[in-house]
Design a protein around this motif. Sequence first.
Motif, PDB file in Angstrom:
ATOM      1  N   LEU A  15       1.148  -1.011   0.342  1.00  0.00           N
ATOM      2  CA  LEU A  15      -0.173  -0.043  -0.335  1.00  0.00           C
ATOM      3  C   LEU A  15       0.978   1.379   0.257  1.00  0.00           C
ATOM      4  CD1 LEU A  15      -2.584  -1.472   2.549  1.00  0.00           C
ATOM      5  CD2 LEU A  15      -3.003  -0.888   0.442  1.00  0.00           C
ATOM      6  N   PRO A  16       0.396   2.394  -0.593  1.00  0.00           N
ATOM      7  CA  PRO A  16       0.907   3.600  -0.281  1.00  0.00           C
ATOM      8  C   PRO A  16       1.149   3.651   1.277  1.00  0.00           C
ATOM      9  CG  PRO A  16      -0.734   4.038  -2.051  1.00  0.00           C
ATOM     10  CD  PRO A  16      -1.319   2.780  -1.680  1.00  0.00           C
ATOM     11  N   PRO A  17       2.092   5.141   0.903  1.00  0.00           N
ATOM     12  CA  PRO A  17       2.947   4.905   2.619  1.00  0.00           C
ATOM     13  C   PRO A  17       1.763   5.584   3.565  1.00  0.00           C
ATOM     14  CG  PRO A  17       4.764   5.373   1.371  1.00  0.00           C
ATOM     15  CD  PRO A  17       3.830   4.731   0.393  1.00  0.00           C
ATOM     16  N   PRO A  18       0.839   6.781   3.151  1.00  0.00           N
ATOM     17  CA  PRO A  18      -0.228   7.193   4.247  1.00  0.00           C
ATOM     18  C   PRO A  18      -0.873   6.458   4.106  1.00  0.00           C
ATOM     19  CG  PRO A  18       0.371   8.759   2.209  1.00  0.00           C
ATOM     20  CD  PRO A  18       1.414   7.119   2.123  1.00  0.00           C
ATOM     21  N   LEU A  19      -1.510   5.481   3.749  1.00  0.00           N
ATOM     22  CA  LEU A  19      -2.404   4.182   3.587  1.00  0.00           C
ATOM     23  C   LEU A  19      -1.919   3.722   4.535  1.00  0.00           C
ATOM     24  CD1 LEU A  19      -5.929   4.507   2.829  1.00  0.00           C
ATOM     25  CD2 LEU A  19      -4.297   3.403   0.873  1.00  0.00           C
ATOM     26  N   ALA A  20      -0.874   2.820   4.623  1.00  0.00           N
ATOM     27  CA  ALA A  20      -0.178   1.598   4.974  1.00  0.00           C
ATOM     28  C   ALA A  20      -0.054   1.500   7.075  1.00  0.00           C
ATOM     29  CB  ALA A  20       0.786   0.837   4.209  1.00  0.00           C
ATOM     30  N   SER A  21      -0.199   3.246   6.654  1.00  0.00           N
ATOM     31  CA  SER A  21      -0.079   2.980   8.602  1.00  0.00           C
ATOM     32  C   SER A  21      -1.782   3.227   9.384  1.00  0.00           C
ATOM     33  CB  SER A  21       0.799   4.354   8.839  1.00  0.00           C
ATOM     34  OG  SER A  21      -0.118   6.201   8.286  1.00  0.00           O
ATOM     35  N   HIS A  22      -2.170   3.334   9.054  1.00  0.00           N
ATOM     36  CA  HIS A  22      -4.018   3.112   8.989  1.00  0.00           C
ATOM     37  C   HIS A  22      -4.842   1.736   9.081  1.00  0.00           C
ATOM     38  CE1 HIS A  22      -4.621   6.996   9.629  1.00  0.00           C
ATOM     39  NE2 HIS A  22      -2.959   7.715   9.018  1.00  0.00           N
ATOM     40  N   VAL A  23      -4.074   1.222   8.304  1.00  0.00           N
ATOM     41  CA  VAL A  23      -4.514  -0.687   8.305  1.00  0.00           C
ATOM     42  C   VAL A  23      -3.564  -1.387   9.525  1.00  0.00           C
ATOM     43  CG1 VAL A  23      -4.053  -2.907   7.175  1.00  0.00           C
ATOM     44  CG2 VAL A  23      -4.375  -1.354   5.590  1.00  0.00           C
ATOM     45  N   LEU A  24      -4.624  -1.123  10.740  1.00  0.00           N
ATOM     46  CA  LEU A  24      -4.773  -1.160  12.083  1.00  0.00           C
ATOM     47  C   LEU A  24      -4.304  -2.875  12.058  1.00  0.00           C
ATOM     48  CD1 LEU A  24      -6.068   1.123  13.497  1.00  0.00           C
ATOM     49  CD2 LEU A  24      -3.831   0.999  13.187  1.00  0.00           C
ATOM     50  N   HIS A  25      -5.388  -4.262  12.325  1.00  0.00           N
ATOM     51  CA  HIS A  25      -5.110  -5.080  12.372  1.00  0.00           C
ATOM     52  C   HIS A  25      -5.819  -5.617  10.702  1.00  0.00           C
ATOM     53  CE1 HIS A  25      -4.425  -4.606  16.243  1.00  0.00           C
ATOM     54  NE2 HIS A  25      -5.625  -3.755  16.390  1.00  0.00           N
ATOM     55  N   CYS A  26      -5.509  -7.102  10.992  1.00  0.00           N
ATOM     56  CA  CYS A  26      -5.981  -8.088  10.114  1.00  0.00           C
ATOM     57  C   CYS A  26      -6.269  -8.996  10.666  1.00  0.00           C
ATOM     58  CB  CYS A  26      -5.364  -7.901   8.972  1.00  0.00           C
ATOM     59  SG  CYS A  26      -3.582  -9.251   8.914  1.00  0.00           S
ATOM     60  N   VAL A  27      -7.257 -10.153   9.873  1.00  0.00           N
ATOM     61  CA  VAL A  27      -7.512 -10.974  10.425  1.00  0.00           C
ATOM     62  C   VAL A  27      -8.669 -11.977   9.230  1.00  0.00           C
ATOM     63  CG1 VAL A  27      -9.383 -11.846  12.055  1.00  0.00           C
ATOM     64  CG2 VAL A  27      -8.264 -10.034  12.494  1.00  0.00           C
ATOM     65  N   VAL A  28      -8.310 -13.602   9.482  1.00  0.00           N
ATOM     66  CA  VAL A  28      -8.558 -13.946   8.085  1.00  0.00           C
ATOM     67  C   VAL A  28      -9.566 -14.941   8.947  1.00  0.00           C
ATOM     68  CG1 VAL A  28      -8.117 -15.863   6.732  1.00  0.00           C
ATOM     69  CG2 VAL A  28      -6.083 -14.604   7.074  1.00  0.00           C
ATOM     70  N   HIS A  29     -10.993 -14.893   7.954  1.00  0.00           N
ATOM     71  CA  HIS A  29     -11.981 -15.828   8.894  1.00  0.00           C
ATOM     72  C   HIS A  29     -12.759 -16.565   7.178  1.00  0.00           C
ATOM     73  CE1 HIS A  29     -15.482 -16.961  11.013  1.00  0.00           C
ATOM     74  NE2 HIS A  29     -16.270 -16.167   9.749  1.00  0.00           N
ATOM     75  N   GLU A  30     -12.338 -17.747   7.773  1.00  0.00           N
ATOM     76  CA  GLU A  30     -12.913 -18.643   6.372  1.00  0.00           C
ATOM     77  C   GLU A  30     -11.898 -18.212   4.947  1.00  0.00           C
ATOM     78  OE1 GLU A  30     -17.101 -19.020   6.652  1.00  0.00           O
ATOM     79  OE2 GLU A  30     -16.861 -20.012   8.550  1.00  0.00           O
ATOM     80  N   ASN A  31     -13.166 -17.480   3.840  1.00  0.00           N
ATOM     81  CA  ASN A  31     -12.570 -16.885   2.932  1.00  0.00           C
ATOM     82  C   ASN A  31     -12.387 -15.256   2.671  1.00  0.00           C
ATOM     83  OD1 ASN A  31     -12.125 -19.218   2.126  1.00  0.00           O
ATOM     84  ND2 ASN A  31     -14.184 -19.817   0.467  1.00  0.00           N
ATOM     85  N   ASN A  32     -13.065 -15.403   3.790  1.00  0.00           N
ATOM     86  CA  ASN A  32     -12.724 -13.805   4.065  1.00  0.00           C
ATOM     87  C   ASN A  32     -11.698 -12.776   4.598  1.00  0.00           C
ATOM     88  OD1 ASN A  32     -15.429 -13.548   3.211  1.00  0.00           O
ATOM     89  ND2 ASN A  32     -15.868 -13.320   5.125  1.00  0.00           N
ATOM     90  N   LEU A  33     -11.021 -12.325   4.424  1.00  0.00           N
ATOM     91  CA  LEU A  33     -10.555 -10.837   5.247  1.00  0.00           C
ATOM     92  C   LEU A  33     -10.914  -9.644   5.143  1.00  0.00           C
ATOM     93  CD1 LEU A  33      -7.241 -10.585   5.448  1.00  0.00           C
ATOM     94  CD2 LEU A  33      -6.735  -9.161   2.967  1.00  0.00           C
ATOM     95  N   LEU A  34     -10.350  -9.408   6.373  1.00  0.00           N
ATOM     96  CA  LEU A  34     -10.758  -8.619   7.500  1.00  0.00           C
ATOM     97  C   LEU A  34      -9.883  -7.440   7.787  1.00  0.00           C
ATOM     98  CD1 LEU A  34     -13.193 -10.627   8.292  1.00  0.00           C
ATOM     99  CD2 LEU A  34     -13.835  -8.944  10.189  1.00  0.00           C
ATOM    100  N   LEU A  35      -9.836  -5.849   7.198  1.00  0.00           N
ATOM    101  CA  LEU A  35      -8.928  -5.267   7.934  1.00  0.00           C
ATOM    102  C   LEU A  35      -9.898  -4.425   8.430  1.00  0.00           C
ATOM    103  CD1 LEU A  35      -6.972  -4.237   4.673  1.00  0.00           C
ATOM    104  CD2 LEU A  35      -6.770  -5.982   6.321  1.00  0.00           C
TER     105      LEU A  35
END
Length: 127
Positions: A15-35
């Motif tokens: 991701l672009p640097p300003p945007l990357a710093s605002h992705v705090l966590h990610c979770v994988v649940h079955e076939n879904n990706l939660l950001l």
Amino acid sequence: MEQQQALLRRIRADLPPPLASHVLHCVVHENNLLLYTDSAAWASQLRFLKQEILQAAGKARNYAFEKLQIRILADQISASPRAESKANLPSAEKIAMLRHQVDDIRDSRLQQALQRLSATLARLKDE
């Protein structure tokens, strides 16, 4: 937990640097990706990059995700406060140059706009 951290690092790297710093966590649940992000404004920006995020996550896990969900962590922003980014202001010399060149412009609306711009830049530079 380590897999989620590695996945988070991979997504942030793509991701672009300003945007990357605002992705705090990610979770994988079955076939879904939660950001998880910290505001609706950043969530909106992340939605524009849905395909890129899913591709980066898929490469990291060697798996194709079906769906991306973006959620906002209201009032649960990480414990470490983020440094606010400041505007990238031109140097005092460039502001002065802009101010002097305004006199050569014949269009009065453009001249006024540039005068206001140079005054605002000078004020912000002094703060």
